[in-house]
Design an enzyme around this catalytic site. Structure first.
Site, PDB file in Angstrom:
ATOM      1  N   HIS A 372     -12.006 -32.356  99.312  1.00  0.00           N
ATOM      2  CA  HIS A 372     -10.766 -33.063  98.974  1.00  0.00           C
ATOM      3  C   HIS A 372     -10.757 -34.524  99.401  1.00  0.00           C
ATOM      4  CE1 HIS A 372      -8.318 -29.401  98.039  1.00  0.00           C
ATOM      5  NE2 HIS A 372      -9.178 -28.839  98.857  1.00  0.00           N
ATOM      6  N   LYS A 563       4.816 -40.289 100.137  1.00  0.00           N
ATOM      7  CA  LYS A 563       3.569 -39.581 100.411  1.00  0.00           C
ATOM      8  C   LYS A 563       3.210 -39.899 101.855  1.00  0.00           C
ATOM      9  CE  LYS A 563       1.548 -41.864  96.982  1.00  0.00           C
ATOM     10  NZ  LYS A 563       0.846 -40.859  96.238  1.00  0.00           N
ATOM     11  N   ARG A 564       2.142 -39.285 102.389  1.00  0.00           N
ATOM     12  CA  ARG A 564       1.731 -39.648 103.735  1.00  0.00           C
ATOM     13  C   ARG A 564       1.458 -41.152 103.822  1.00  0.00           C
ATOM     14  NH1 ARG A 564       0.783 -35.521 107.679  1.00  0.00           N
ATOM     15  NH2 ARG A 564      -0.090 -37.222 108.902  1.00  0.00           N
ATOM     16  N   LYS A 569      -3.440 -45.679 100.830  1.00  0.00           N
ATOM     17  CA  LYS A 569      -2.390 -45.396  99.846  1.00  0.00           C
ATOM     18  C   LYS A 569      -1.540 -46.644  99.563  1.00  0.00           C
ATOM     19  CE  LYS A 569      -2.145 -40.487 101.140  1.00  0.00           C
ATOM     20  NZ  LYS A 569      -2.399 -39.719  99.903  1.00  0.00           N
ATOM     21  N   THR A 671      -1.368 -35.293  93.937  1.00  0.00           N
ATOM     22  CA  THR A 671      -0.645 -34.259  93.200  1.00  0.00           C
ATOM     23  C   THR A 671       0.811 -34.702  93.037  1.00  0.00           C
ATOM     24  OG1 THR A 671      -0.489 -33.138  95.325  1.00  0.00           O
ATOM     25  CG2 THR A 671      -2.019 -32.210  93.717  1.00  0.00           C
ATOM     26  N   LYS A 675       3.706 -34.448  89.875  1.00  0.00           N
ATOM     27  CA  LYS A 675       5.082 -33.952  89.996  1.00  0.00           C
ATOM     28  C   LYS A 675       6.064 -34.954  89.376  1.00  0.00           C
ATOM     29  CE  LYS A 675       3.479 -31.614  94.033  1.00  0.00           C
ATOM     30  NZ  LYS A 675       3.192 -31.715  95.465  1.00  0.00           N
TER      31      LYS A 675
HETATM   32  N1  CR6 Z   1      -4.861 -35.835 101.691  1.00  0.00           N
HETATM   33  C1  CR6 Z   1      -6.482 -35.880  99.053  1.00  0.00           C
HETATM   34  O1  CR6 Z   1      -6.429 -37.072  99.754  1.00  0.00           O
HETATM   35  C2  CR6 Z   1      -5.603 -34.575  97.126  1.00  0.00           C
HETATM   36  C3  CR6 Z   1      -5.303 -33.444  98.098  1.00  0.00           C
HETATM   37  C4  CR6 Z   1      -5.417 -32.091  97.431  1.00  0.00           C
HETATM   38  C5  CR6 Z   1      -6.228 -34.694  99.991  1.00  0.00           C
HETATM   39  C6  CR6 Z   1      -5.539 -35.899  97.860  1.00  0.00           C
HETATM   40  O2  CR6 Z   1      -5.916 -36.930  96.983  1.00  0.00           O
HETATM   41  O3  CR6 Z   1      -4.679 -34.546  96.076  1.00  0.00           O
HETATM   42  O4  CR6 Z   1      -6.193 -33.482  99.219  1.00  0.00           O
HETATM   43  N2  CR6 Z   1      -7.333 -34.614 100.918  1.00  0.00           N
HETATM   44  O5  CR6 Z   1      -6.630 -31.947  96.772  1.00  0.00           O
HETATM   45  C7  CR6 Z   1      -7.355 -34.016 102.137  1.00  0.00           C
HETATM   46  O6  CR6 Z   1      -6.394 -33.493 102.642  1.00  0.00           O
HETATM   47  C8  CR6 Z   1      -8.622 -33.998 102.886  1.00  0.00           C
HETATM   48  C9  CR6 Z   1      -4.941 -34.885 100.798  1.00  0.00           C
HETATM   49  O7  CR6 Z   1      -4.003 -34.207 100.612  1.00  0.00           O
END
Ligand code: CR6
Length: 826
Positions: A372, A563-564, A569, A671, A675
């Protein structure tokens, strides 16, 4: 009316059930109020009613779960085990009501008791057992696995404390413990008699048995018990329910007679506390593992308990071990559970006495791994010393896997001796590290990325050597989201409007949204669409007024970045543009014609200084702008605290413009982007992750892409990127950065944000904020112009929704099932 007095009308009218579903639900709620919660049924409070309703639904879920398990068992289906250190299910009540088809009944039953369903649902406190995208993805996938009736199980950890609760105090992020279990749990079954021992530390004893075989066993290990807590995940109106099993740590002492005999009572209790710490808290780091011993313990704790569960179920079948991969697939969500590979090897070799070759043959046909992230700091590694201390036998097994692997690689690439160091499972330098991604790739038959773009990057750069060694293992599975939660539940009026026009099939076949396209030219549909969206914006405006005391105009452009918080980002890029707009309003009041409401939300890892600092900057900018009378309604900036699933459900349906502006090549998929677009928001974004595929589906004219492509980012870097050039060339940018550095937004601490500017100008601007600034400003102008033509905007919005069918998690999970897992619905 009862059936007895229906007389001869019986033949004409359908027979009324003994009790209507709403009535029987109400009786169940009252029964739980009294017998499960011990409260007076006369005047239960809202929280009590919520709990009783949850318990009533759990009754229905467990019945269906038992039936589903029997189905799987009787068909002897191949099972999927989805291992994840994180799940982020969000509140369950509404989702379960929709899946069970009991929404109206619940509403009726509650109205009868004097309560509103929405108020009762708001009583639920969500379990935050994940950081962000990765954990939420796992939950969307469980929802789809249930809807597709797959013989699947989710396995994770029952953290006592989930992701921290974020408060914003004087502009700063403050973390509070998230005691989600405070009110008890209503959805789960704690299986206190259902435990597995998990063994850490100790020494490996090597010995030769009577048959002359070399044997290994662990001596003086510390044992902790893993107790199962089961939560049920229903499919959409299909009577199928699967299980998310979360392990909670319990001391082994309570399971041993010696606990009662020990002279050192307090010492024993201290040990209990130490043991149970394992499942105490979720690590709050997104994309940057902390490398703490307790975290590795958590990983092994999940893995060991889960593999024991899998092996126990397999043994019941009484078939040979080499059939394990034909009957099971174990999916590793990121490398976090990758120690499952040496753990299965250990069981097969040390306990079941298979040969190494036999055992390895089974392992590499059983595991599949999803990557991921490509951020170098997020690729998980563990100090070899720590591994040796905590899991001595597993380290030996990893060394043996590595020895054999490198032997094969040497034969395959005799002319490339450097490849060995690059692919080794152990990084050898001044210090030695176990590389979990290398372990996961070598031990799995499938390695996938989470968007087409990301999967290409894996093959071309991050795992290029492995791609040469195992080309057949690499594949892509673009992420998806569940339309049940992310449209039907969070945006019920829009969902209703859609169903009214194209029927309800889209709920389980999202490609059906295409059928909306003919309505794109209907004026009535336009109007209804925009009315629903405006109503959603009114609701969010109310929420903002309640929580932040800021009045925003529902008619303004809601520009949302939630988002985080992470530098890649680029929330910073967004706020630079906000400041630029502010300056335009101040210098030439007529130049900004589209009023905007900027909404930010998201948590920063507690130890991530720059991310927290950017949160503070945004709040300072918000304060300055919101209190400047020259700005009026033209610009408002809002930071909503504690972004989580519940809050996402409020924000997303009310968004006009969705900010997806990561540095190209850095966001694996995203994701949130899906949404928003599904709910009719327009994306402003970079050529990154799944944004690229969203563009391919919704059409380039229906979103705003900008900025460098990922190969351009790399080229610019390798040619020596000089952020100062952008600063010098662009007077608007210069003004913005000078204001931040000069203390404009922090008059009482003029130097407060100087380091933010320095990270851009003097420390290389790793995330290329300045390089992308100008094209971002232009695209933002395009977005504002487009918003002025509300009819055209409505059209774009509808086309986004109607073309997002591909991004359903049903499609994604179906691809996993067919291409990787080799399973089908029962
Ligand atoms: N932080 C990715 O950064 C991806 C999600 C789910 C992440 C994000 O782009 O959509 O996973 N990666 O695949 C990790 O957590 C390591 C995320 O949520």
């Amino acid at each position: 009316m009862t059936s007895q007095n229906s007389g001869n009308r019986k033949s004409r009218l359908p027979e009324a059930p003994a009790t209507r579903p709403a009535e029987s639900l109400k009786q169940d709620i009252l029964r739980h109020v009294l017998y499960s919660l011990g409260r007076d049924t006369e005047r239960p409070d809202r929280q009590t009613v919520f709990r009783a309703l949850a318990l009533s639904l759990r009754d229905r879920l467990v019945e269906k779960w038992i039936a589903s398990q029997r189905d799987i068992y009787s068909r002897s289906s191949k099972r999927v085990y989805y291992l994840s250190l994180e799940f982020l299910p969000g509140p369950f009540l509404r989702e379960n009501l929709i899946a069970l088809g009991l929404e109206n009944e619940a509403r009726e039953a509650l109205t009868d008791m004097g309560f509103g369903l929405d108020d009762v649902a708001d009583e639920e406190y969500e379990p935050g057992l994940g950081n962000g995208g990765l954990g939420r993805l796992a939950s969307c996938y469980l929802d789809s696995m249930a809807t597709l009736r797959l013989p699947a199980y989710g396995y994770g950890i029952h953290y006592a404390y989930g992701i921290f609760y974020q408060l914003i105090k004087e502009g700063r992020q403050v973390e509070r413990a998230d005691n989600w279990l405070r009110g008890g749990t209503h959805w789960e079954f704690e299986r206190s008699h259902y435990v597995h021992p998990v063994r850490f530390y100790g020494q490996v004893r090597e010995w030769v048995d009577e048959q002359g075989r070399l044997r290994h066993s662990l001596e003086n290990a510390t044992t902790v018990m893993a107790m199962a807590c089961d939560m049920f995940i229903p499919g959409h109106k299909n009577d199928y329910v699967l299980n998310m099993r979360l392990w909670a740590a319990k001391t082994s002492r309570e399971f041993e007679f010696s606990f009662f005999n020990t002279g050192d009572y307090i010492g024993a209790v201290e040990e209990k506390i130490r043991d149970e710490n394992i499942s105490m808290v979720l690590y709050p780091n997104d994309e940057a593992p902390e490398g703490k011993e307790l975290r590795l313990k958590q990983q092994f704790f999940l893995v060991s308990a889960t593999i024991q569960d899998i092996v126990r179920r397999f043994r019941k079948k009484g078939i040979a071990w080499d059939q394990l991969p034909r009957k099971n697939v174990i999916h590793l969500n990121e490398t976090h559970p990758a120690v499952a590979i040496p753990e299965l090897m250990r069981i097969l070799v040390d306990e079941e006495l298979l040969t190494w070759e036999e055992a390895w043959y089974i392992c590499v046909r059983t595991f599949a791994y999803t990557n991921h992230t490509v951020l170098p700091e997020a690729l998980e590694v563990w100090p070899e010393d720590l591994f040796r201390r905590l899991l001595p036998r597993h380290l030996q097994i990893i060394h043996e896997i590595n020895r054999r692997f490198l032997h094969d690689v040497r034969r395959q690439f005799p002319n490339d001796p450097n490849i060995l160091g690059r692919v080794s499972l152990v990084h050898e330098g001044e210090s030695r590290w176990v590389r979990m991604s290398h372990l996961a790739i070598v031990g799995s038959f499938s390695v996938n990325g989470v968007s087409a773009h990301h999967s290409e990057i894996l093959k071309e750069s991050v795992f290029h050597d492995f791609y040469k060694i195992f080309p057949e293992r690499f594949n892509n599975k673009t992420n998806g989201i569940t339309p049940r939660r992310w449209l039907r539940q969070c945006n019920p009026t829009l969902a209703w409007l859609i169903t009214e026009h194209i029927g309800p099939e889209w709920l389980t076949d999202l490609a059906q949204l295409k059928k909306l396209e003919p309505y794109v030219n209907s004026e009535g549909f336009h109007r209804a669409w925009m009315e629903v969206r405006l109503r959603n914006k009114h609701k969010l405006a109310e929420y903002i007024r309640d929580k932040n005391g800021i009045t925003v105009m529902p008619e303004s452009l809601f520009d949302v970045h939630v988002k985080r918080f992470h530098e890649y980002k680029r929330q910073l890029l967004n706020v630079l543009h906000v400041i630029a707009l502010y300056n335009r309003i101040r210098s030439s009041p007529g130049s900004v014609t589209v009023p905007r409401t900027y909404i930010f939300g998201g948590k920063a890892a507690p130890g991530y200084y720059m991310a927290k600092h950017i949160i503070r900057l945004i709040n300072s900018v918000a304060y300055t702008i919101n209190t400047d009378p020259r700005v009026g309604d033209l610009l408002k900036v809002v930071f909503l605290q504690n972004y989580c699933v519940t809050l996402a459900e409020r924000i997303i349906p009310a968004t006009d413009l969705s900010e997806q502006i990561s540095t190209a090549g850095m966001e694996a998929s995203g994701t949130g982007n899906m949404k928003f677009a599904l709910n009719g928001a327009i994306t402003i974004g970079t050529h990154d992750g799944a944004n690229i595929e969203i563009m391919e589906h919704v059409g380039n004219e229906n979103l705003f892409l900008f900025g460098l492509l990922s190969h351009e980012v790399n080229e610019m870097r390798s040619q020596g990127y000089n952020p100062r050039l952008f600063y010098e060339r662009d007077s608007e940018l210069r003004e913005v950065l000078d204001m931040i550095a000069g203390g404009f937004f922090s008059p009482s601490e003029p130097h407060l944000f100087r380091d933010v500017v320095e990270s851009l100008l003097n420390h290389g601007d790793r995330y290329m904020v300045l390089a992308d600034f100008r094209s971002y400003v232009y695209r933002q102008q395009d977005a504002a112009n487009a918003f002025m033509d509300q009819a055209a905007w409505a059209r774009m919005s509808m086309l986004n929704t109607s073309r997002m069918g591909f991004f359903s998690s049903d499609r994604a999970v179906d691809e996993y099932a067919k291409d990787i897992w080799g399973v089908s619905g029962v």
